[in-house]
Enzyme design. Structure first.
Site, PDB file in Angstrom:
ATOM      1  N   ILE A  96      74.287 -49.840 -62.532  1.00  0.00           N
ATOM      2  CA  ILE A  96      75.558 -50.344 -62.221  1.00  0.00           C
ATOM      3  C   ILE A  96      75.663 -51.586 -61.226  1.00  0.00           C
ATOM      4  O   ILE A  96      76.512 -52.172 -61.428  1.00  0.00           O
ATOM      5  CB  ILE A  96      76.600 -49.230 -61.654  1.00  0.00           C
ATOM      6  CG1 ILE A  96      76.165 -48.682 -60.357  1.00  0.00           C
ATOM      7  CG2 ILE A  96      76.692 -48.025 -62.619  1.00  0.00           C
ATOM      8  CD1 ILE A  96      77.364 -48.032 -59.753  1.00  0.00           C
ATOM      9  N   ASP A  97      74.243 -51.444 -60.375  1.00  0.00           N
ATOM     10  CA  ASP A  97      74.326 -52.531 -59.541  1.00  0.00           C
ATOM     11  C   ASP A  97      74.052 -53.820 -60.121  1.00  0.00           C
ATOM     12  O   ASP A  97      74.400 -54.906 -59.149  1.00  0.00           O
ATOM     13  CB  ASP A  97      73.212 -52.207 -58.501  1.00  0.00           C
ATOM     14  CG  ASP A  97      73.693 -50.853 -57.828  1.00  0.00           C
ATOM     15  OD1 ASP A  97      74.656 -50.332 -57.921  1.00  0.00           O
ATOM     16  OD2 ASP A  97      72.498 -50.237 -57.314  1.00  0.00           O
ATOM     17  N   HIS A 154      81.139 -42.144 -56.961  1.00  0.00           N
ATOM     18  CA  HIS A 154      80.377 -42.136 -58.266  1.00  0.00           C
ATOM     19  C   HIS A 154      81.329 -42.047 -59.364  1.00  0.00           C
ATOM     20  O   HIS A 154      80.707 -41.973 -60.698  1.00  0.00           O
ATOM     21  CB  HIS A 154      79.730 -40.620 -58.184  1.00  0.00           C
ATOM     22  CG  HIS A 154      78.742 -40.746 -56.966  1.00  0.00           C
ATOM     23  ND1 HIS A 154      78.875 -40.632 -55.924  1.00  0.00           N
ATOM     24  CD2 HIS A 154      77.397 -40.844 -57.189  1.00  0.00           C
ATOM     25  CE1 HIS A 154      77.747 -40.488 -55.206  1.00  0.00           C
ATOM     26  NE2 HIS A 154      76.664 -40.714 -55.912  1.00  0.00           N
ATOM     27  N   ILE A 155      82.601 -42.584 -59.270  1.00  0.00           N
ATOM     28  CA  ILE A 155      83.612 -42.558 -60.290  1.00  0.00           C
ATOM     29  C   ILE A 155      83.125 -43.943 -61.067  1.00  0.00           C
ATOM     30  O   ILE A 155      83.128 -43.909 -62.291  1.00  0.00           O
ATOM     31  CB  ILE A 155      85.191 -42.682 -59.636  1.00  0.00           C
ATOM     32  CG1 ILE A 155      85.535 -41.333 -59.480  1.00  0.00           C
ATOM     33  CG2 ILE A 155      85.936 -43.195 -61.059  1.00  0.00           C
ATOM     34  CD1 ILE A 155      86.733 -41.386 -58.601  1.00  0.00           C
ATOM     35  N   MET A 164      80.616 -49.548 -54.837  1.00  0.00           N
ATOM     36  CA  MET A 164      78.953 -49.349 -54.830  1.00  0.00           C
ATOM     37  C   MET A 164      78.387 -50.628 -54.996  1.00  0.00           C
ATOM     38  O   MET A 164      79.040 -51.723 -55.054  1.00  0.00           O
ATOM     39  CB  MET A 164      78.463 -48.228 -55.806  1.00  0.00           C
ATOM     40  CG  MET A 164      78.819 -46.768 -55.280  1.00  0.00           C
ATOM     41  SD  MET A 164      78.011 -45.889 -56.586  1.00  0.00           S
ATOM     42  CE  MET A 164      77.854 -44.168 -55.593  1.00  0.00           C
ATOM     43  N   GLY A 165      76.993 -50.522 -55.414  1.00  0.00           N
ATOM     44  CA  GLY A 165      76.363 -51.752 -55.483  1.00  0.00           C
ATOM     45  C   GLY A 165      75.115 -52.093 -54.835  1.00  0.00           C
ATOM     46  O   GLY A 165      74.353 -52.841 -54.822  1.00  0.00           O
ATOM     47  N   GLY A 168      63.637 -49.308 -58.969  1.00  0.00           N
ATOM     48  CA  GLY A 168      62.675 -48.437 -58.673  1.00  0.00           C
ATOM     49  C   GLY A 168      61.896 -47.786 -59.846  1.00  0.00           C
ATOM     50  O   GLY A 168      60.637 -47.595 -59.986  1.00  0.00           O
ATOM     51  N   GLY A 218      66.303 -48.359 -63.288  1.00  0.00           N
ATOM     52  CA  GLY A 218      66.587 -49.290 -62.485  1.00  0.00           C
ATOM     53  C   GLY A 218      65.350 -49.954 -61.520  1.00  0.00           C
ATOM     54  O   GLY A 218      64.257 -49.629 -62.425  1.00  0.00           O
TER      55      GLY A 218
HETATM   56  O1  F6P Z   1      72.009 -47.652 -57.675  1.00  0.00           O
HETATM   57  C1  F6P Z   1      73.046 -47.306 -58.042  1.00  0.00           C
HETATM   58  C2  F6P Z   1      73.950 -46.398 -57.067  1.00  0.00           C
HETATM   59  O2  F6P Z   1      75.029 -46.078 -57.610  1.00  0.00           O
HETATM   60  C3  F6P Z   1      74.302 -47.739 -55.898  1.00  0.00           C
HETATM   61  O3  F6P Z   1      75.395 -48.306 -56.209  1.00  0.00           O
HETATM   62  C4  F6P Z   1      74.514 -46.506 -54.906  1.00  0.00           C
HETATM   63  O4  F6P Z   1      74.281 -46.994 -53.497  1.00  0.00           O
HETATM   64  C5  F6P Z   1      73.537 -45.472 -55.109  1.00  0.00           C
HETATM   65  O5  F6P Z   1      73.123 -45.495 -56.388  1.00  0.00           O
HETATM   66  C6  F6P Z   1      73.999 -44.087 -54.915  1.00  0.00           C
HETATM   67  O6  F6P Z   1      72.895 -43.213 -55.214  1.00  0.00           O
HETATM   68  P1  F6P Z   1      73.032 -41.682 -54.777  1.00  0.00           P
HETATM   69  O7  F6P Z   1      73.943 -41.262 -55.913  1.00  0.00           O
HETATM   70  O8  F6P Z   1      71.737 -41.418 -55.030  1.00  0.00           O
HETATM   71  O9  F6P Z   1      73.613 -41.777 -53.457  1.00  0.00           O
END
Ligand code: F6P
Length: 367
Positions: A141-142, A288-289, A184-185, A119, A117
């Site tokens: 996914i974002d 995380h689903i 998420m997002g 980063g 992504g």
């Molecule tokens: O960037 C993808 C993402 O799933 C975001 O939607 C979410 O804020 C973040 O990663 C969660 O990351 P982690 O699993 O490290 O908490």
């Protein structure tokens, strides 16, 4: 110069479709270019620790449908700012990028594919400035990356969120409840927006439009007065109240990954709504689903197209670029054009207009 040996790594958070890209690069490298492929484990960290092994057609068989990554973990380690705990439990930051470059050269690689992504692609860009031939492949996914119509993994996440909303619709209606789904997002509202429209949300809150609780409650009341005492709210984790802040579980300084962990807005919202209206309010956090499991056909095809095109670009020596979807084509975009940029939902987005035109409330005074 013919390309003889390439390396692949997956960085940042995982998403559905990573293995489709790995498979496409590997197959195209071996079948079309007679090149060898090295899978680097655990993201950029593998470039430092030396965890890598050869990828073959056999090893990439049957992974098209597999979630996650076959390359260890999608570690968030950044060789330029590597974060480690010291003996006292404090985070220390080191620049190990020279070691990453040295390993790349030691392994005799002609190209590094960075599947990641915003980063990870920024790290890819920085490492390419140190003379490493890099090609980026956009994942998340974002869907918040500039210069590509879609990132792979996004459509799968939208479908998962939409399926969840479908289920909340039936149970919410059966109990006359206000059902909140937090998705998420990060700082972009794409998942919430598309899944909210697809799943028939009545209220849809995204980071790009700060909400007022009073507007949300008014919409719920209007529905109740009209004979529908249940309401479905889709909220993105990065959504915030007007004059409020994004709700975080952990700040960047608390996490080894160096990015805040968002989450909690769904619960917060439920408390605020309960204070103002006599209805039961329940929150589901999808979490995380949205990232795990098998990719939709769309993401399998997109991942395969991106991986195949990335290998073509490497063979043509077009380094320092990211492969991107510019419908209907796959194109190359300089990594330098992406650095530090996040693509949010524009205020003028037709998706927002569409949502509001069919009566979805987005937390503001548009009914
Ligand atoms: O960037 C993808 C993402 O799933 C975001 O939607 C979410 O804020 C973040 O990663 C969660 O990351 P982690 O699993 O490290 O908490």
């Amino acid at each position: 110069m013919a390309i003889k040996k390439v390396g692949i790594l997956t960085g940042g958070g995982d998403c559905s479709g990573l293995n489709a890209v790995i498979r496409a690069i590997t197959r195209s490298a071996i079948i079309r270019h007679d090149a060898r492929v090295i899978g680097i484990e655990n993201g950029f960290e593998g470039l430092l620790t030396g965890d890598q092994h050869e990828l073959t057609i056999k090893e990439t068989r049957d992974i098209l449908t597999l979630g996650g990554t076959i390359l260890g973990t999608t570690n968030k380690g950044n060789p330029f700012e590597f974060r480690e705990f010291d003996d006292a439990g404090n985070i220390q930051i080191h620049d190990y990028s020279d070691k990453a470059v040295a390993n790349f050269r030691k392994w005799g690689l002609d190209c590094l594919f960075v599947i990641g992504g915003e980063g990870s692609l920024e790290i890819g860009h920085k490492i390419s400035q140190k003379g490493i031939p890099v090609i980026g492949v956009p994942k998340t996914i974002d869907n918040d990356l500039e210069k590509t119509d879609y990132t792979f993994g996004y459509q799968t996440a939208v479908q998962v969120a939409c399926d969840a909303l479908d289920r909340l619709q039936t149970t919410g209606r059966s109990h006359d409840r206000v059902m909140i789904l937090e998705v998420m997002g990060r700082n972009a509202g794409w998942i919430a927006l598309e899944a909210g429209i697809a799943g028939g949300a009545h209220i849809l809150l995204i980071p790009e439009i700060p909400y007022k609780v009073d507007n949300i409650v008014k919409k719920i009341q209007l529905r109740k007065d009209g004979g529908s005492p249940y309401s479905i709210i889709m909220v993105a984790e990065g959504a915030r109240e007007e004059d409020g802040d994004v709700i975080v579980q952990k700040t960047a300084t608390d996490r080894l990954q160096g990015v805040p962990q968002l989450g909690g807005v769904g619960m917060y919202l439920a408390e605020q709504i309960k204070k103002r209206i006599d209805l039961e309010v329940r929150t589901t956090v999808l979490g995380h689903i949205q990232r795990g499991g098998s990719p939709l056909a769309f993401d399998r095809v997109l991942g395969t197209r991106l991986g195949s095109f990335a290998m073509e670009a490497a063979a043509a020596g077009r380094f320092g670029n990211m492969v991107a979807l510019k419908t209907p084509d796959i194109v190359l975009v300089p990594l330098s054009e992406l650095a530090g940029k996040v693509r949010k939902v524009p205020e003028t987005s037709q998706l927002i207009r569409t949502a509001e035109s069919i009566g979805i409330n987005m937390g503001r005074e548009v009914w």
